[in-house]
Design a protein around this motif. Sequence first.
Motif: not given
Length: 514
Positions: A341-345, A361-372, A374-381
């Motif tokens: 995945l990629v994360i948008d601007a 650690r909190q940032l890591e958990n937030a990104v992990f949740r977003a990746v798991v 994710a509905d598409g190839p790009v992570l947004g707000e």
Amino acid sequence: MTPHILVIDDDAAQRRSLKTAIEALGHAVHVADSDQAGLEVFRRHRNEIEAVLVDLSAPERAGNGFLRALGDLHASVPVIVQTSEGATHHAVEAMRAGAFDFLVKPCSIERIAAAIDSALKFTRSGSQGKPVRRARTGTVGFGDIVAASAAMGRAVELGRRAAQSVIPVMLEGEAGVGKEMMARAIHATSERSARPFVTVNCAVIPHSLIEGVLFGQDSPAGSGEVPGKFSEAEGGTLFIEEVSELPAHVQTRLLSVVQGGEIEPAAGKRPRKVNVRLILATNKDLIEEVKASRFREDLYYRLNVFPITIAALRRRKEDIPHLARAFVERFSSEQRLAKPLVIDASALALLTGYDWPGNTRQLENAVFRAVVLADGPVLGERDFPQVMAHMASVRASGDTAGARSAVEVGHAAAAAVQETIVHAPNPAPTVESPAPTRAAASGDLSANVIISTDEAGNVRKLAEIEEELIRFALKFYRGQMSQVARKLGIGRSTLYRKLKDYGIDPDDPQKHAA
């Protein structure tokens, strides 16, 4: 092939300095004095230019027009924005418009070189979507630690030096800043890397059991001794987390081990030699624990030989985009996605604007949740709903203090950059703009005056003048605690004690500055 870099800066001296510095790195440099001129240069050399460095320090411009114009040209070249310490919110806005990275002035050539190197790697391979898969050995090196900010760069440099010795290392910092990762990197780079790395967290072990866990104990079944963590770490490294939580009797026993290199076993048995390198961690101010008689002073001085402070993530905002990208790449690989995945601007801008009370650690958990999820190839707000909700509530309530990270995130980062440049043993050449605080101070001499008498003409109390001077120093050096302590001629522990005495929050000293 020589990389071509486009530099846009309306200050002629800065352009010349940047050009000279970047050319010394082996790159070809194109220069322009405005966004429009920069676009013209880019149009002529678009097949050669692999990265753009644009200055956003002038308060009258945010530079987003340049980014939008690049987008209109369908250019995917990474853009690095430079901003002064009071205008970092412009950098966050630029990231929302698509900027790749940002630098806070003044910044060292080393930091500029690192940003350009990351941008070039992105240009040449990042857009191809090939995940980088780290061998699952558990080994962590200093190369795995994101250190885009000067504060983290300084910590990594100290860690590298610590790895060359066997003296105890004390890692200081809030929970979740990455103390264990630093400890593992020190071990992996040391001569003990082939030996065990053993961890023990004193905060999660009952006081009644911690002594046996550390030093070993007789088996309840009478079948011999159960080895402790010191025995497990023989020849290697023992990482003791939250050492401040050790009960008094265990502190006494640890002191005897540190002093004599031996573990005193139960009665009737001979002392056992130990060969263990100690790395310790704490999220408390140990000198305050000593003053409160909760931690032995002699043990403190035995353990606090080589302190390394890891700043909170809110103090090193420059690391956030790099950490977020690294986490997205890693979790994409771990989830075995066909393409990472990629994360948008806009998402990067949102994450950079948040203060992260739980740190990395909190940032890591937030990104992990977003990746798991994710509905598409790009992570947004919208893939970070909790952060969005917090920022929205801050804006709705008009809580400017809570929104500080989104509009004034540069103060701590700039101070940390200045700390690294000025006090590094071998400082790199620096490209910097005039210090606005000093200029402002010299322009308003009354702000520098401390009155020695009160309204009745009597000499003021020493404590009042001291408090006023400390508050002024906090403002003058923008809350950089090491700098404040050094300039006042006192130790950091003394400074923190005085902050407490005067009701100044050390986590947000600027809020109380004069």
